[in-house]
Design a protein around this motif. Structure first.
Motif, mmCIF file in Angstrom:
data_model
loop_
_atom_site.group_PDB
_atom_site.id
_atom_site.type_symbol
_atom_site.label_atom_id
_atom_site.label_comp_id
_atom_site.label_asym_id
_atom_site.label_seq_id
_atom_site.Cartn_x
_atom_site.Cartn_y
_atom_site.Cartn_z
ATOM 1 N N ILE A 1 36.665 45.076 41.999
ATOM 2 C CA ILE A 1 37.015 44.646 40.630
ATOM 3 C C ILE A 1 38.529 44.729 40.458
ATOM 4 C CG2 ILE A 1 34.876 45.026 39.324
ATOM 5 C CD1 ILE A 1 35.702 47.888 38.839
ATOM 6 N N PRO A 2 39.253 43.734 40.991
ATOM 7 C CA PRO A 2 40.729 43.751 40.879
ATOM 8 C C PRO A 2 41.210 43.646 39.438
ATOM 9 C CG PRO A 2 39.935 41.640 41.735
ATOM 10 C CD PRO A 2 38.744 42.560 41.727
ATOM 11 N N GLN A 3 40.335 43.260 38.523
ATOM 12 C CA GLN A 3 40.725 43.134 37.122
ATOM 13 C C GLN A 3 40.816 44.494 36.422
ATOM 14 O OE1 GLN A 3 38.062 41.721 38.506
ATOM 15 N NE2 GLN A 3 38.605 39.534 38.692
ATOM 16 N N LEU A 4 40.376 45.544 37.070
ATOM 17 C CA LEU A 4 40.422 46.893 36.478
ATOM 18 C C LEU A 4 41.873 47.320 36.268
ATOM 19 C CD1 LEU A 4 38.464 49.212 35.669
ATOM 20 C CD2 LEU A 4 38.883 50.194 37.946
ATOM 21 N N LYS A 5 42.169 47.829 35.063
ATOM 22 C CA LYS A 5 43.535 48.252 34.721
ATOM 23 C C LYS A 5 43.569 49.725 34.330
ATOM 24 C CE LYS A 5 44.754 43.670 32.926
ATOM 25 N NZ LYS A 5 45.196 42.906 31.725
ATOM 26 N N LEU A 6 44.787 50.315 34.413
ATOM 27 C CA LEU A 6 45.008 51.715 34.010
ATOM 28 C C LEU A 6 45.850 51.731 32.744
ATOM 29 C CD1 LEU A 6 44.729 54.793 34.840
ATOM 30 C CD2 LEU A 6 46.980 54.532 35.910
ATOM 31 N N GLY A 7 45.434 52.521 31.749
ATOM 32 C CA GLY A 7 46.193 52.610 30.503
ATOM 33 C C GLY A 7 46.276 54.048 29.995
ATOM 34 N N TYR A 8 47.026 54.207 28.896
ATOM 35 C CA TYR A 8 47.217 55.556 28.319
ATOM 36 C C TYR A 8 47.465 55.438 26.821
ATOM 37 C CZ TYR A 8 49.315 60.058 27.170
ATOM 38 O OH TYR A 8 49.593 61.262 26.582
ATOM 39 N N ASN A 9 46.865 56.328 26.052
ATOM 40 C CA ASN A 9 47.266 56.510 24.657
ATOM 41 C C ASN A 9 47.127 57.976 24.287
ATOM 42 O OD1 ASN A 9 44.602 57.101 23.777
ATOM 43 N ND2 ASN A 9 44.162 54.934 23.425
ATOM 44 N N LYS A 10 47.723 58.334 23.155
ATOM 45 C CA LYS A 10 47.775 59.743 22.763
ATOM 46 C C LYS A 10 46.410 60.302 22.382
ATOM 47 C CE LYS A 10 52.589 59.603 21.209
ATOM 48 N NZ LYS A 10 53.532 59.806 20.077
ATOM 49 N N VAL A 11 45.499 59.415 22.017
ATOM 50 C CA VAL A 11 44.168 59.880 21.579
ATOM 51 C C VAL A 11 43.278 60.210 22.762
ATOM 52 C CG1 VAL A 11 42.094 59.292 20.286
ATOM 53 C CG2 VAL A 11 44.346 58.535 19.465
ATOM 54 N N PHE A 12 43.194 59.274 23.707
ATOM 55 C CA PHE A 12 42.259 59.444 24.828
ATOM 56 C C PHE A 12 42.927 59.902 26.108
ATOM 57 C CE2 PHE A 12 40.281 55.982 22.228
ATOM 58 C CZ PHE A 12 39.231 56.727 21.743
ATOM 59 N N GLY A 13 44.254 59.797 26.157
ATOM 60 C CA GLY A 13 44.946 60.097 27.394
ATOM 61 C C GLY A 13 44.858 58.915 28.333
ATOM 62 N N TYR B 1 43.045 56.203 30.861
ATOM 63 C CA TYR B 1 41.741 55.521 30.886
ATOM 64 C C TYR B 1 41.804 54.311 31.795
ATOM 65 C CZ TYR B 1 44.210 52.540 27.540
ATOM 66 O OH TYR B 1 45.134 51.727 26.936
ATOM 67 N N LEU B 2 40.589 53.837 32.211
ATOM 68 C CA LEU B 2 40.442 52.609 32.977
ATOM 69 C C LEU B 2 39.896 51.537 32.037
ATOM 70 C CD1 LEU B 2 38.856 54.164 36.179
ATOM 71 C CD2 LEU B 2 41.192 53.305 35.955
ATOM 72 N N GLU B 3 40.468 50.344 32.078
ATOM 73 C CA GLU B 3 40.067 49.286 31.152
ATOM 74 C C GLU B 3 39.592 48.052 31.933
ATOM 75 O OE1 GLU B 3 42.014 46.561 27.571
ATOM 76 O OE2 GLU B 3 42.880 48.526 28.057
ATOM 77 N N LEU B 4 38.464 47.484 31.439
ATOM 78 C CA LEU B 4 37.899 46.302 32.084
ATOM 79 C C LEU B 4 37.404 45.347 31.012
ATOM 80 C CD1 LEU B 4 37.201 45.196 34.944
ATOM 81 C CD2 LEU B 4 34.904 46.154 34.632
ATOM 82 N N SER B 5 37.673 44.052 31.197
ATOM 83 C CA SER B 5 37.220 43.059 30.212
ATOM 84 C C SER B 5 35.693 42.965 30.246
ATOM 85 C CB SER B 5 37.840 41.699 30.509
ATOM 86 O OG SER B 5 37.349 41.186 31.731
ATOM 87 N N LYS B 6 35.108 42.520 29.121
ATOM 88 C CA LYS B 6 33.648 42.445 29.011
ATOM 89 C C LYS B 6 33.053 41.384 29.946
ATOM 90 C CE LYS B 6 33.299 44.193 24.293
ATOM 91 N NZ LYS B 6 32.880 43.925 22.901
ATOM 92 N N VAL B 7 33.870 40.484 30.371
ATOM 93 C CA VAL B 7 33.405 39.455 31.300
ATOM 94 C C VAL B 7 32.871 40.079 32.589
ATOM 95 C CG1 VAL B 7 34.115 37.441 32.652
ATOM 96 C CG2 VAL B 7 35.016 37.775 30.343
ATOM 97 N N HIS B 8 33.489 41.243 32.969
ATOM 98 C CA HIS B 8 33.118 41.901 34.233
ATOM 99 C C HIS B 8 32.342 43.189 34.011
ATOM 100 C CE1 HIS B 8 35.918 39.132 36.211
ATOM 101 N NE2 HIS B 8 36.837 39.488 35.316
ATOM 102 N N LYS B 9 31.658 43.272 32.874
ATOM 103 C CA LYS B 9 30.979 44.527 32.550
ATOM 104 C C LYS B 9 29.826 44.838 33.514
ATOM 105 C CE LYS B 9 27.963 42.392 29.080
ATOM 106 N NZ LYS B 9 27.538 42.449 27.660
ATOM 107 N N ASP B 10 29.312 43.805 34.189
ATOM 108 C CA ASP B 10 28.214 44.044 35.133
ATOM 109 C C ASP B 10 28.688 44.743 36.404
ATOM 110 O OD1 ASP B 10 29.715 41.723 35.641
ATOM 111 O OD2 ASP B 10 28.163 40.954 36.981
ATOM 112 N N LYS B 11 30.006 44.823 36.588
ATOM 113 C CA LYS B 11 30.545 45.482 37.776
ATOM 114 C C LYS B 11 30.880 46.965 37.528
ATOM 115 C CE LYS B 11 32.661 41.325 39.748
ATOM 116 N NZ LYS B 11 33.923 40.732 40.271
ATOM 117 N N VAL B 12 30.688 47.458 36.301
ATOM 118 C CA VAL B 12 31.055 48.835 35.971
ATOM 119 C C VAL B 12 30.143 49.812 36.712
ATOM 120 C CG1 VAL B 12 31.225 50.547 34.112
ATOM 121 C CG2 VAL B 12 31.936 48.170 33.716
ATOM 122 N N PRO B 13 30.735 50.745 37.489
ATOM 123 C CA PRO B 13 29.921 51.732 38.213
ATOM 124 C C PRO B 13 29.198 52.685 37.237
ATOM 125 C CG PRO B 13 32.138 51.585 39.115
ATOM 126 C CD PRO B 13 32.152 50.844 37.832
#
Length: 879
Positions: free
Chosen positions: A475-487, A489-501
């Motif tokens: 899933i090359p579309q997987l991204k890494l992000g950060y915010n003060k609330v959650f710290g 996180y890994l982000e993936l569009s809903k188009v590829h939700k069937d690939k979520v482990p």
């Protein structure tokens, strides 16, 4: 102390924090209390008003909406040093109250306590310290019953301290003025004279005699500080008053440094007989350190003399200039080393290049020992220690090196072991604070290396984790992000939700994507977030451990600081001598003083060597006192001063500004030069003049050198001339080496009465109604004062000059007539009237008496007695 003493309404309801503040303030009532609150130091009540006024910062209120407002101001903790410096320069005493508990661990209010007390005379940090000046704290004590007292002075920043016990209260005042300390300790029963109190009022700390000046307490503290069992070790067994002042300094040390570790060097009793004594008045009149108006810089001797390159060398130079040696052996030892560097230009230049990279090793050692050092200090220490082996190697390669210098470098300690530790440990550009990390290098500590790897490479590890998840699940579309609330996180569009482990834990759902965390990501995030705090804590622990390790080497550091200071002192004197063309003086124990082509170094430094006219001075058994006449502006004072300065330079081991000099050792130099008043002490110009003259007449001996300029000019002509005459006679009779400049031409008659007095004058030339100052000292008295000519040069209007000449001519004619009448009355009135006047004179018995009188051996009193006897014999005859 009750709350009302803090100058706020007693009914005011206080918060727990203010209760804590007042509880601490109670023990530091004479201090401005800097109270740490988060990122600021806050001050309250009267302290806030003072700080706001002195620092020019905003005065606010703790409870602005209440009826009763609490004055408050604050400064950022990261910039506090600049504010502290300003307050210390104004003479304030400051208590620093820090948080000594982690706010996160505090159950109620954070625990705070005073961690250090700063005063102008006890500072060891680089706040208000001047690199080449000592920062003296002085303590004085006087026992009225025993008529004994003592004065001791210490520089906490370098560890130096010394003192004397004396039976002269005046000597204590002289040392106080000479030292000009930044802080003065006095017992509460001591009546400080008003004039001295007014001068030093902002520097005085009045302490309880019973505690600070207790003989028993002083003895115990000396035992502890010096690690001795008998005062005899310090030559203090018969000096109880000196023990008291030493005890007061050590007690003040405990109060201000907040440590039981005493860092002052071994105490040494000052022996004045080892030094050429220069009191404060002489230092001021000769402008050794400041000009007569108090300013520093060009025109002072230290400005010309100081070619030191290290703070230690600069301080040593000032100490030696203030207290030159008196023993010939010590002087010649240092003179030989100066001569060696004088003739070794290449070596001296190399040494100077290296010394220019040396930091203040002396003060660094003290701060390390007192646990008040910073990471930047350790960098300075490391860089200094890299220079020591290079200096040592340079000295070892030299040939024909003086034995005194050989002794110096044979004991040399390169401190290689310490340098290796610092090079391995400390970054070249560390954080300025020991609590912020970024101090130590990789490889110094394994645990710290792991934490550094996390803090500095955490982002890379996160990217590696992302890449691993992308490749593992395609899933090359997987991204890494950060915010003060959650710290993180890994982000993936809903188009590829069937690939979520299955082990991805959903944390947030957005319109077009979803955010997840994984156990591995959470673990890595926790490590990264706490690694920074753990790293800071680990570096703080390592810094404390390293600092304690270095503190054990204090004596080694201080020994090498002394070696560097001596080396810098010698090369500085050699550099000055080479720059200005000075020569090596000859030193003798006799009372001779011969200077050829002598020059005033400070004036020469301002006007240039080519513009300065040198002069010769010879003081011998046949010419112990020189009476120097000549007009104002001709250079009398300059010749007086340069003679004294050449003697001082000689006894420092320095070369001198002359083509040749033979200097008999001097025990004291006294200077009465120039007109000044001291209105603050209620003294007129003439009173100051007479006070200084009285001191000279009381203390000057045969080995002293006295320079006097215009004695008696502050009063009426006859009073002043009589005083000047009497002073010159007294110094002549006591065989004191003296240069006596005067406008009283009548004093030139003394040469005929005293075999050890000689007349000299500063030559001038009249040309077309103008005078030209030749600046040369020549034998004989001046022919006149040239006062009107000098006034003309000064720009006095022509009409005033013309009128002054008329008045002068009239006065001179009147004086001539008066003298003529006096002569006629005294010599002719007692002769009998006769027609054969010439025959009567020829047979008069007065002529027989005149044949047996030798004018060269008559004093004024003897002459008056003879005239009186003649009056009795022949005064009955009428005109």
């Amino acid at each position: 102390m009750s709350k009302k003493n803090f100058n706020y309404p007693s009914k005011l309801k206080l918060t727990p924090m203010l209760e804590q503040y007042l509880g601490i303030k109670q023990n530091y009532q004479d201090c401005l209390l800097f109270f740490r609150m988060g990122d600021f130091y806050e001050l309250f009540f009267e302290d806030a008003k003072i700080a706001a006024r002195e620092l020019q910062i905003a005065l606010t209120s703790r409870n602005p909406n209440a009826d009763t407002k609490i004055p408050m101001c604050g400064v950022p903790h990261h910039a506090v040093n600049e504010y502290l410096k300003k307050l210390l320069n104004k003479g304030y005493k400051i208590a620093i109250c820090d948080q000594v508990e982690d706010p996160k661990l505090a159950k109620k209010i954070v625990k705070r306590e005073v961690t250090k007390v700063l005063t102008p005379g006890t500072v060891v940090e680089d706040l208000n310290l001047e690199s080449k000046n000592n920062n003296f704290l002085v303590s004085i004590f006087w026992n009225e019953k025993k008529q004994q007292g003592a004065i001791a002075w210490a520089d906490f920043s370098t560890g130096f301290w010394t003192g004397i016990q004396t039976s002269s209260l005046e000597e204590i005042w002289q040392w106080l003025f000479k030292l000009n300390p930044n802080e003065i300790l006095v017992p509460d029963n001591f009546n400080l004279p008003i004039k001295n109190h007014n001068i030093f009022k902002d520097k005085i700390r009045i302490l309880p005699k019973s505690s600070y000046y207790s003989l028993n307490t002083g003895t115990e503290l000396l035992y502890k500080a010096e690690q001795i069992t008998s005062l005899k070790t310090l030559d203090l067994e018969d000096k109880p008053e000196l023990v008291r002042v030493c005890g007061s300094i050590l007690s003040y040390h405990l109060q201000t440094q907040k440590t039981n570790k005493f860092h002052l060097h071994s105490f040494t009793v000052l022996n004045p007989t080892n030094y050429l004594i220069l009191d404060e008045i002489t230092e001021r009149n000769l402008e050794l350190f400041t000009l007569l108006d108090g300013k520093k810089g060009p025109g002072t001797l230290i400005y010309i003399l100081d070619n030191t390159l290290t703070p230690m060398g600069g301080r040593l130079l000032k100490e030696r200039l203030s207290k030159p040696w008196r023993k010939v052996k010590i002087i010649t030892q240092h003179q030989e080393v100066v001569s060696f560097f004088y003739t070794s230009d290449e070596l001296r230049n190399e040494i100077r290049s290296l010394l220019n990279k040396v930091y203040d090793l002396e003060r660094l050692a003290i701060r390390i020992f007192l646990s008040k050092t910073t990471p930047k200090d350790l960098v300075s220490l490391k860089e200094t220690l890299t220079i020591l082996p290079q200096v040592h190697l340079l000295l070892k390669k030299q040939k024909n090196i003086p034995h005194f210098l050989i002794q110096n470098y044979k004991k040399w300690d390169n401190l290689e072991d310490i340098k290796e530790i610092l090079e391995k440990a400390i970054l070249d550009n560390p954080s300025p604070l020991i609590t912020e990390g970024n101090i130590f290098k990789l490889g110094f500590d394994k645990q710290l290396d792991d934490l550094i790897d996390l803090t500095e490479h955490g982002e890379q590890k996160l990217k590696e984790l992302l890449k691993k998840e992308q490749e593992k699940h395609n899933i090359p579309q997987l991204k890494l992000g950060y915010n003060k609330v959650f710290g993180y996180y890994l982000e993936l569009s809903k188009v590829h939700k069937d690939k979520v482990p299955s082990y991805f834990e959903r944390k947030q759902t957005l319109v077009n994507s979803e955010r997840f965390i994984t156990p591995e990501l959470k673990e890595l995030e926790d490590k990264i977030l706490i690694a920074s705090e753990k790293r800071k804590l680990r570096e703080y622990e390592l810094f404390q451990s390293l600092r304690d390790q270095l503190a054990q080497q204090k004596d080694r550091f201080l020994f090498m600081a002394k070696q560097i200071a001596e080396l810098d002192y010698w090369q500085s004197l050699a550099e000055t001598a080479r720059k200005w063309g000075w020569t090596k003086p000859e030193i003798t124990t006799s009372l001779e003083l011969e200077i050829k082509q002598g020059r005033h170094p400070s004036i020469e430094g301002v006007i240039g060597k080519n513009n300065y006219i040198p002069n010769d001075i010879i003081l011998s058994n046949e010419a112990k006192l020189l009476i120097i006449t000549g007009p104002n502006m001709a250079g009398k004072s300059t010749i007086l001063r340069q003679t004294a300065i050449i003697c001082i330079l000689t006894q420092m081991g320095s070369f001198v500004p002359a083509s040749y000099a033979k200097i008999g050792i001097t025990d004291r130099i006294f200077s009465r030069v120039g007109a000044s008043d001291n209105l603050a002490q209620g003294q007129s110009t003439f009173m100051v003049e007479m006070t200084e003259t009285a001191r000279i007449l009381r203390l000057a001996g045969r080995k002293s050198l006295v320079i006097l300029d215009e004695i008696g000019r502050g009063t009426s002509t006859f009073d002043g001339m009589a005083l000047a005459w009497a002073v010159a006679e007294e110094l002549s009779k006591r065989q004191v080496r003296t240069l006596f400049a005067t406008h009283y031409h009548e004093l030139t008659q003394l040469e005929q009465e005293y075999p050890n007095i000689r007349n000299f004058n500063i030559a001038v030339k009249e040309w077309k109604g103008e005078i030209i100052f030749l600046r040369k000292l020549i034998p004989g008295p001046a022919d006149k004062s040239y006062g009107i000519e000098v006034a003309k040069l000064a720009g006095v209007p022509n009409q005033v000059i013309a009128r002054a000449k008329e008045i002068l001519n009239a006065l001179e004619q009147k004086e001539a007539e008066i003298k003529k009448k006096i002569i006629q009355k005294n010599l002719l009135s007692f002769l009998p009237k006769t027609k054969n006047f010439n025959q009567k004179i020829a047979t008069h018995p007065i002529l027989e008496e005149l044949k047996h009188i030798d004018p060269n051996n008559l004093t004024p009193i003897m002459a008056l007695n003879i005239l009186n006897s003649w009056k009795q014999k022949w005064g009955k005859y009428e005109n």
